[in-house]
Write an enzyme that holds these catalytic residues in place. Structure first.
Site, mmCIF file in Angstrom:
data_model
loop_
_atom_site.group_PDB
_atom_site.id
_atom_site.type_symbol
_atom_site.label_atom_id
_atom_site.label_comp_id
_atom_site.label_asym_id
_atom_site.label_seq_id
_atom_site.Cartn_x
_atom_site.Cartn_y
_atom_site.Cartn_z
ATOM 1 N N ASP A 102 0.856 -1.174 0.000
ATOM 2 C CA ASP A 102 0.000 0.000 0.000
ATOM 3 C C ASP A 102 0.898 1.231 0.000
ATOM 4 O O ASP A 102 1.847 1.308 0.784
ATOM 5 C CB ASP A 102 -0.847 -0.028 1.284
ATOM 6 C CG ASP A 102 -2.277 0.391 1.048
ATOM 7 O OD1 ASP A 102 -2.475 1.518 0.567
ATOM 8 O OD2 ASP A 102 -3.191 -0.403 1.356
ATOM 9 N N ASP A 124 -3.055 4.694 -2.118
ATOM 10 C CA ASP A 124 -4.053 5.212 -1.199
ATOM 11 C C ASP A 124 -4.458 6.656 -1.514
ATOM 12 O O ASP A 124 -3.597 7.513 -1.751
ATOM 13 C CB ASP A 124 -3.457 5.159 0.219
ATOM 14 C CG ASP A 124 -4.447 5.522 1.292
ATOM 15 O OD1 ASP A 124 -5.377 4.734 1.512
ATOM 16 O OD2 ASP A 124 -4.289 6.599 1.896
ATOM 17 N N GLU A 156 -6.703 3.905 -5.448
ATOM 18 C CA GLU A 156 -7.959 4.270 -4.797
ATOM 19 C C GLU A 156 -8.284 5.670 -5.289
ATOM 20 O O GLU A 156 -7.639 6.632 -4.886
ATOM 21 C CB GLU A 156 -7.801 4.262 -3.270
ATOM 22 C CG GLU A 156 -9.123 4.497 -2.586
ATOM 23 C CD GLU A 156 -8.989 4.851 -1.118
ATOM 24 O OE1 GLU A 156 -9.898 4.520 -0.356
ATOM 25 O OE2 GLU A 156 -7.993 5.477 -0.723
HETATM 26 C C1 GLC Z 1 -7.883 5.229 2.338
HETATM 27 C C2 GLC Z 1 -7.705 3.939 3.097
HETATM 28 C C3 GLC Z 1 -8.299 4.092 4.453
HETATM 29 C C4 GLC Z 1 -7.562 5.206 5.154
HETATM 30 C C5 GLC Z 1 -7.579 6.493 4.331
HETATM 31 C C6 GLC Z 1 -6.579 7.482 4.840
HETATM 32 O O1 GLC Z 1 -9.213 5.529 2.127
HETATM 33 O O2 GLC Z 1 -8.256 2.880 2.382
HETATM 34 O O3 GLC Z 1 -8.257 2.920 5.203
HETATM 35 O O4 GLC Z 1 -8.133 5.431 6.391
HETATM 36 O O5 GLC Z 1 -7.237 6.263 2.989
HETATM 37 O O6 GLC Z 1 -5.284 7.040 4.579
#
Ligand code: GLC
Ligand code: CA
Length: 554
Positions: A98, A197, A254
């Site tokens: 990640d 992320d 993401e």
């Molecule tokens: C993303 C991650 C989540 C985290 C956020 C801040 O949405 O998937 O788990 O809390 O980013 O890093």
């Protein structure tokens, strides 16, 4: 689309804190993952996405990194990670990590230096504003203002997520360079790529102006002004060119909120990433990108439309990253099947429906067992910081404590973060001591040991399904074939997957009734069903309750 190696992967997501505890401290760890590599190999997955294992105060369970080059002691050390990469490789399993580069922990050395000395260069690595009150009314994703006051100074720093997650200032060139160096350092270690992320947050609206409030707190969700902002493409391109492009790596970002019209820039031939996650159907039960109390009702027809719209939009330009669960989502069985969550037949149909879509399937730990949401009785039982925030936000918006708790139970990220149930023993074989977070109620029934080798179990079903995509006779179609929705009953999702040579027609019955559907050609062969025996008579296919069936032309 040009063939890419990563199109053939089946990816399994591991939340390390909750997967397997190897040293009896109640917390999952890297050696715990190593111990279970055979389980993953037998399941048939080809790649693991490991949620953050970097050094972290764990305020957001590792999404708050205090050292990008070190491993969090709770999880092990660098040798453990190297061993994991190595041992996985021996089993032909790749690893992606990640990558959290929108923010760091407030305990990161850069931020500490920025706090200690306003004139240090590190001060510009973050976003500080001078003043005696918050510079605007933006609300952070985890609640409250995005601005946090620096003690003993009339100055605020910005955090789109938690207070302990200050956003990095991507406008600073040197900072960007240091991030690229770090990314390359990891790629040199032999990982296959990254899940990236919150990457659409890296560009902010630099006017920093307040917006019309969207809640009684007078604030407005910061996504409007700090996500997918104009100019973000310059950063994303630069990131790609300085890092990913130099390696044959895979990236999955993401990136909620990317308009379908912009998919070409994100995942097209020269896109910033290999794939992005589309959250439109994952969030079908709450008003888009919204807070958990803004619940909306939905039906299978709407789910169908959302899934297909997503597939067709992605097919136009690139490759999909298909998922029904992750560490931020509640359990899929509960969310999508509601009062049928405990019905194995329904769980299998849901699984098959998303798994055979066009794209790489992602499986989140425990999904392959049909795990369900928990029901907790008090807000004190929650760990996830967004759950706690959403509880109080709901009450602030006028809901009762009971209603607020219901919203949180339905949506809490803790639902998917409960310890992985390996067997029915105390603590589910996850640990020998009390785990860091409570187990689900059903673990004595829903666990790996119970389902292994048991005919028709959800776990064995996943194993078969993975084999069918990866190694079965229709592999070419399932992996590389195109997708096209088919008209059907309102409680049935139907699509075909096809290449120039062949076509597989797929029906998924999401109701607890028998449903008869018309099939497009008279002569077809039944090749697969999720359970039982579907009945095919001329151009009519009779599906049993919650049954999926696949046909091919004779
Ligand atoms: C993303 C991650 C989540 C985290 C956020 C801040 O949405 O998937 O788990 O809390 O980013 O890093
Ligand atoms: Ca441990």
């Amino acid at each position: 689309m040009k063939k890419q190696w990563w199109q053939e992967e089946v990816i399994y997501q591991i939340y390390p804190k909750s997967f397997n505890d190897s040293n009896g401290d109640g917390i999952g760890d890297i050696q715990g993952i190593i111990e279970k590599l055979d389980y993953l190999k037998d399941l048939g997955v080809t790649m693991l996405w490991i949620c953050p294992i970097y050094k972290s105060p764990m305020d957001d369970n590792g999404y708050d990194i205090s050292d990008y080059y070190a491993i969090e002691a709770q999880f092990g050390n660098m040798e453990d990670l190297e061993e994991l990469i190595e041992k996985a490789k021996e089993k032909n399993i790749k690893i992606i990590l990640d990558l959290v580069i929108n923010h760091t922990s407030d305990e990161h050395e850069w931020f500490q230096k920025a706090l200690a000395d306003k004139s240090s260069k590190y001060h510009d690595y973050y976003i500080f504003k001078e003043g005696v009150k918050e510079p605007n009314n933006w609300r952070s994703v985890f609640g409250g203002s995005v601005w946090e006051k620096v003690s003993e100074r009339n100055e605020y720093y910005l955090h789109c997520f938690g207070k302990k997650q200050p956003d990095l200032n991507w406008e600073n060139k040197e900072l960007r360079k240091r991030l690229y160096d770090m990314v390359n350092w990891w790629l040199e270690k032999g990982i296959a790529g990254f899940r990236i992320d919150a990457i659409t947050f890296i560009k902010k609206d630099l006017s920093w102006e307040s917006q019309a409030p969207d809640g009684v707190d007078g604030l407005v969700k910061c996504t409007k002004v700090s996500r997918n902002q104009p100019g973000i493409g310059i950063f994303l391109n630069e990131l790609k060119e300085n890092t990913f492009n130099k390696y044959q790596c895979m990236t999955v970002a993401e990136a909620p909120g990317v308009p379908y019209e912009e998919l070409d820039e994100f995942i097209g031939d020269n896109g910033y990433f290999s794939m992005i996650f589309d959250f439109r159907y994952a969030d079908l039960d709450i008003a888009s990108g919204s807070e958990w109390f803004k619940r909306i009702d939905w039906n299978i027809k709407e789910l169908n439309e959302k899934v297909m719209a997503s597939q067709l939009a992605i097919q136009k330009y690139g490759w999909g990253a298909n998922f029904i669960e992750n560490h931020d989502q509640p359990r899929a069985a509960t969310k999508y099947l509601r009062n049928h969550a405990a019905d194995d037949r329904a769980v299998k149909t849901l699984a098959a429906m998303y798994f055979f879509l066009r794209g790489v399937p992602f499986i989140y730990q425990g999904q392959e067992l049909g795990m369900m949401n928990f029901k907790r009785d008090s807000i004190d039982e929650f760990d996830d910081l967004s759950s706690i925030d959403q509880y109080y936000r709901s009450i602030q918006e006028g809901y009762s404590a009971e209603e607020a708790l219901n919203f949180v139970n339905l949506r809490s990220r803790d639902n998917s973060r409960t310890p992985f149930p390996w067997n029915g023993e105390k603590y589910g074989g996850f640990s020998e001591v009390v785990p860091w977070i409570k187990m689900t109620e059903e673990y004595p029934e829903i666990n790996v040991e119970k389902q292994t080798g048991k005919k028709n179990s959800i776990l064995e079903f996943y194993r078969d399904m993975i084999w069918f995509r990866q190694k079965g006779p229709y592999r070419e179609i399932f992996i590389y074939g195109k997708i096209e929705p088919m008209e059907s009953d309102e409680n049935v999702i139907a699509y075909k997957r096809y290449t120039e040579k062949e076509c597989v027609y797929c029906w998924f019955n999401f109701s607890d009734c028998n449903i008869e559907v018309s099939v497009p050609e008279e002569t077809m062969n039944l090749i697969w069903q999720t359970y039982g025996k579907a009945e095919l008579k001329k151009d009519k296919l009779k599906l049993l309750p919650f049954q999926s069936a696949f046909l091919v032309s004779k």
